[in-house]
Write a protein that holds these residues in place. Structure first.
Motif, mmCIF file in Angstrom:
data_model
loop_
_atom_site.group_PDB
_atom_site.id
_atom_site.type_symbol
_atom_site.label_atom_id
_atom_site.label_comp_id
_atom_site.label_asym_id
_atom_site.label_seq_id
_atom_site.Cartn_x
_atom_site.Cartn_y
_atom_site.Cartn_z
ATOM 1 N N GLN A 100 0.835 -1.187 0.000
ATOM 2 C CA GLN A 100 0.000 0.000 0.000
ATOM 3 C C GLN A 100 0.876 1.245 0.000
ATOM 4 O O GLN A 100 2.037 1.197 0.411
ATOM 5 C CB GLN A 100 -0.899 0.036 1.242
ATOM 6 N N LYS A 159 -2.481 5.674 1.923
ATOM 7 C CA LYS A 159 -3.566 4.712 2.067
ATOM 8 C C LYS A 159 -3.460 3.976 3.400
ATOM 9 O O LYS A 159 -4.464 3.744 4.083
ATOM 10 C CB LYS A 159 -3.524 3.712 0.913
ATOM 11 N N ARG A 182 -6.126 3.900 6.579
ATOM 12 C CA ARG A 182 -6.673 2.665 7.146
ATOM 13 C C ARG A 182 -6.438 2.600 8.647
ATOM 14 O O ARG A 182 -7.305 2.138 9.396
ATOM 15 C CB ARG A 182 -6.061 1.442 6.458
#
Length: 315
Positions: free
Chosen positions: A250, A254, A258
């Motif tokens: 990732q 991102k 999360r």
């Protein structure tokens, strides 16, 4: 009386049938036999599952049902039979609802019932579902997904969450909550809840990237720009971004989102902080940005996550 049919086949996972008692207990809580629950197979013979005893079944024949649930097995073992696929299509045309538990989604996908629809399955098999059936909008980070009359769930125990949601849609929240408590399901998970923890998934291999992740987890209220994380890792921003993606799969941005989402979700479920306070403490800055991120990730706004958590609380 609404009839609920569980469809099994040789090699299905016995745990798929863990959702059956949800409907039986719903009958008790409702005070009458609201549901009729059956187990079907193509030929109506005894069927041997993985991880359980042989199951007696009734044949497909031409009977129609209110709700049909397709159980899961090993999607790599064998392709669904022509009879099973034909019955899936028949069910989609005649039943009010068609559902798949775990890898049962592959049966619906092979039958063409998930084309253009949102669906989920066990996260281990999500990439395979997306690869082999590119027309499906696979949402691998959901406990269950609903698109029109088609319902799909994640791993085996998520079938219980899906069944509770079906009962809630039919008989209301009070009956569904009572069934969940009887089954000692301490937290009936919302469809948009993550299947697995971002904190576990982002386990980096090198000490440098791990130190940046640890820093991010402890400082979510800060901006956490790439330059800031790269400095913690003692790398240039470009080197850091490349190494981070290689180790976690990732981008840093991102991954940080999360981590913020998971921290915010836990606070919504376990604390009495307001949405505004949670947004500030987890780095979203304002409730609107947090709401947009929740809707993208979970398909629900923060308030819905909180309501579901309170719904599932004992009493």
């Amino acid at each position: 009386m609404p009839s609920v049919a569980f469809v099994v086949f040789d090699g299905f996972h016995a745990m798929s049938l863990a959702a059956q008692p949800v409907f039986s207990f719903a009958n008790q809580k409702f005070g009458e036999s609201f549901y009729e629950v059956l187990t079907l197979s193509e030929h109506g013979a005894p069927v041997r599952p993985i991880g359980g005893p042989t199951v007696m079944t009734e044949p497909f024949e031409e009977r129609t049902f209110d709700t049909v649930l397709f159980t899961g097995g090993d999607p790599g073992a064998a392709r669904p039979s022509h009879g099973l696929l034909a019955y899936a299509r028949h069910s989609a045309a005649t039943a009010r609802r068609v559902a798949a538990i775990c890898t049962g989604a592959f049966v619906l996908a092979e039958a063409g019932l998930l084309d253009g629809k949102r669906a989920t399955t066990h996260w281990v098999y999500a990439s395979a579902l997306r690869k082999h059936f590119p027309r499906i909008r696979v949402e691998e980070d959901r406990i269950y997904a609903v698109d029109g009359s088609i319902w799909t769930s994640a791993g085996m125990t998520a079938g219980i969450d899906l069944a509770l949601a079906l009962v809630e849609a039919d008989l209301g929240v009070d009956v569904a909550r009572s069934v969940a408590q009887t089954l000692v399901v301490s937290h009936r998970r919302a469809g948009g809840q993550s299947q697995h923890s971002a904190l576990l998934e982002l386990d980096a291999k090198s000490d440098r990237i791990q130190s940046a992740l640890t820093y991010a987890r402890k400082n979510l209220a800060q901006p956490l720009l790439v330059e800031q994380l790269a400095e913690v890792a003692r790398l240039s921003p470009r080197q850091f971004s490349r190494a981070f993606r290689a180790e976690t799969g990732q981008s840093p941005a991102k991954a940080v989102e999360r981590l913020r989402l998971e921290a915010a979700r836990l606070m919504l479920e376990r604390s009495r902080h307001t949405v505004e306070q949670i947004a500030q403490q987890t780095g979203f800055s304002d409730p609107r940005r947090m709401r947009d991120a929740f809707t993208r990730a979970f398909g629900q706004p923060p308030q819905a996550i909180r309501r579901n958590a309170r719904w599932a609380a004992p009493g």
